[in-house]
Design an enzyme around this catalytic site. Structure first.
Site, PDB file in Angstrom:
ATOM      1  N   LEU A 168       3.644   2.415  -8.089  1.00 11.53           N
ATOM      2  CA  LEU A 168       2.839   3.564  -7.695  1.00 11.53           C
ATOM      3  C   LEU A 168       2.617   4.526  -8.861  1.00 11.53           C
ATOM      4  O   LEU A 168       1.497   4.975  -9.112  1.00 11.53           O
ATOM      5  CB  LEU A 168       3.512   4.285  -6.529  1.00 11.53           C
ATOM      6  CG  LEU A 168       2.730   5.405  -5.876  1.00 11.53           C
ATOM      7  CD1 LEU A 168       1.510   4.853  -5.167  1.00 11.53           C
ATOM      8  CD2 LEU A 168       3.623   6.150  -4.880  1.00 11.53           C
ATOM      9  N   GLY A 169       3.690   4.848  -9.582  1.00  9.36           N
ATOM     10  CA  GLY A 169       3.570   5.802 -10.670  1.00  9.36           C
ATOM     11  C   GLY A 169       2.648   5.324 -11.771  1.00  9.36           C
ATOM     12  O   GLY A 169       1.807   6.075 -12.271  1.00  9.36           O
ATOM     13  N   ASP A 170       2.793   4.063 -12.158  1.00  7.70           N
ATOM     14  CA  ASP A 170       1.955   3.521 -13.227  1.00  7.70           C
ATOM     15  C   ASP A 170       0.489   3.437 -12.813  1.00  7.70           C
ATOM     16  O   ASP A 170      -0.403   3.826 -13.566  1.00  7.70           O
ATOM     17  CB  ASP A 170       2.458   2.126 -13.621  1.00  7.70           C
ATOM     18  CG  ASP A 170       3.786   2.172 -14.347  1.00  7.70           C
ATOM     19  OD1 ASP A 170       3.775   2.341 -15.574  1.00  7.70           O
ATOM     20  OD2 ASP A 170       4.823   2.033 -13.688  1.00  7.70           O
ATOM     21  N   MET A 171       0.234   2.906 -11.635  1.00  9.78           N
ATOM     22  CA  MET A 171      -1.146   2.692 -11.207  1.00  9.78           C
ATOM     23  C   MET A 171      -1.850   4.022 -10.930  1.00  9.78           C
ATOM     24  O   MET A 171      -3.023   4.202 -11.283  1.00  9.78           O
ATOM     25  CB  MET A 171      -1.187   1.801  -9.968  1.00  9.78           C
ATOM     26  CG  MET A 171      -0.516   0.459 -10.159  1.00  9.78           C
ATOM     27  SD  MET A 171      -1.365  -0.565 -11.374  1.00  9.78           S
ATOM     28  CE  MET A 171      -2.420  -1.535 -10.314  1.00  9.78           C
ATOM     29  N   GLY A 174      -2.483   5.624 -14.161  1.00 11.16           N
ATOM     30  CA  GLY A 174      -3.526   4.870 -14.854  1.00 11.16           C
ATOM     31  C   GLY A 174      -4.922   5.233 -14.385  1.00 11.16           C
ATOM     32  O   GLY A 174      -5.820   5.465 -15.198  1.00 11.16           O
TER      33      GLY A 174
END
Length: 414
Positions: A168-171, A174
């Site tokens: 969740l954090g990365d996407m 992003g």
């Protein structure tokens, strides 16, 4: 069909793992020329992540790097550094997701690159950002999910919070970076100048709180969101329920939907008067009577198969869905109709089926059919675009400044 929105924009993707490569993939889908830069030998660490196919590729890497050109350059050689500087001079956007300060040591920090290329839009993604007391700390999406308060609110009361099982954090960081980059590109049209975009995983997850922060601040600190298990006490009825052969979600938290749902339950085996109980006509009333409502709904759902529950709720237009496995998602006619699984033909692995991006434009196609590059696959073509001669390229390859993997493309496998 129109040209894709970012055609003519050159992006240098100097990132690894997930958040940065996802940004590059999105920009490639929108039409940008994205050049993936990797270290010699092992390349992006994502090449050896989940579902490794061979010593060069993984499903993880194939998904996040489709549509890009790939170069691999030895930055320890002065000629490699000079190549990177020329490449960045030609770029509109530079994307990186290293710990703050790491790229300054290579001469690839924002100050160095923008001094040479004032129009460059430089996007940094890190766990905590480039300012603040934690800026120097390493981190991944898991760390941001834990610190953000999101993880603490999910799961069953009294048990350790579960892993989210999606990044969740990365996407989320992003796709915010994609939005910021496009805004900066538009701003450059007016100003003629680029700028540094500083994205933090921790920041973006805190920004996701659509109710938890204000519940705490507006209550003067009295309301502290906690784990609630399978439903939401502040939005009765809204949650996950166990049917005879699987799980369903039901969203009957809106007054009109609740009245239709309660009447349906009463007419199909529920207690007499349940549908006309005015105590539950308002959200506050339903929340106050949540345990009484669940005592009726839980056994009502449990007595039926998923298909029956869905058919009944669909007939009265109450939002509901089966909790699907991934194989069911791939077979879902809605996902197929929307083209959310992209099919690519890989020279070694044969047919690939990977998640598509959700971009839908009325007059251009953003689906990427070009597979992710092998390590250093496009060294020659990218160097030639910068004005390097055939002799100079051959010398760089011979001396190991350029690295390319030697892969067997003679046969494709399923």
């Amino acid at each position: 069909m129109q040209a894709r929105p970012l055609e003519g924009i050159r992006v240098i993707d100097y990132s690894h793992f997930l958040a940065g490569p996802y940004v590059g993939r999105c920009l490639a889908a929108l039409g940008a020329e994205v050049i993936k830069v990797e270290r010699p030998g092992s390349g992006d660490a994502g090449r050896q992540h989940a579902t490794v196919l061979d010593d060069q590729q993984s499903g993880y890497f194939l998904q996040l790097n489709m549509g890009k050109r790939g170069v691999s350059v030895n930055m320890k050689d002065p000629r490699g550094k000079a190549f990177m500087q020329r490449l960045c001079d030609s770029a509109d956007v530079f994307v990186e997701n290293y710990r703050p300060g790491a790229l300054e040591k290579l001469g690839l920090g924002y100050a160095d690159l923008s001094a040479r290329n004032p129009g460059l839009i430089y996007c940094s993604i890190s766990a905590y950002g480039h300012t603040g007391p934690d800026a120097h700390r390493a981190g991944f999406g898991l760390i941001a999910e834990a610190k953000s308060g999101i993880m603490q609110m999910i799961g069953t009361p009294g048990e350790a919070p579960p892993l989210l099982r999606i990044s969740l954090g990365d996407m989320y960081t992003g796709i915010h970076a994609v939005a910021a980059i496009n805004a900066a590109l538009l701003g450059r049209v007016k100003s003629g100048k680029g700028q540094h975009i500083d994205m933090a995983l921790y920041d973006t997850l805190v920004s996701m709180h659509e109710y938890a922060v204000q519940c705490y601040t507006l209550s003067g600190g009295r309301v502290l969101p906690e784990q609630t298990g399978h439903d939401m006490p502040t939005s009765t009825l809204y949650g996950v329920f166990t049917a005879a052969d699987g799980y369903v979600v039901i969203a009957a938290q809106v007054d009109d939907a609740w009245r239709r749902f309660a009447a349906l339950v009463e007419s199909h085996g529920g207690p007499e008067g349940f549908g006309s109980d005015s105590r539950f006509y308002s959200l506050n009333g339903r929340n106050a009577g949540r345990e009484e409502i669940l005592a009726v709904i839980n056994p009502w759902v449990a007595a039926r198969r998923v298909s029956e529950v869905l058919a009944l709720l669909d007939s009265i237009d109450v939002p509901c869905a089966k909790v699907q496995r991934i194989d069911e998602v791939l077979a879902d006619p809605q996902i197929q109709a929307r083209g959310m699984i992209v099919e690519q033909e890989h020279p070694r692995y044969g047919a690939l089926r990977l998640p598509n991006l959700p971009f839908r434009f009325s007059d251009c196609d953003t689906t990427i059919y070009q597979v992710a590059p092998d390590l250093g696959q496009h060294n020659t073509t990218v160097a030639a675009s910068l004005g390097y001669t055939d002799q100079e390229i051959a010398s760089l390859e011979e001396d190991g400044v350029f690295y390319s993997a030697r892969v067997d493309t003679s046969a494709a496998t399923a």
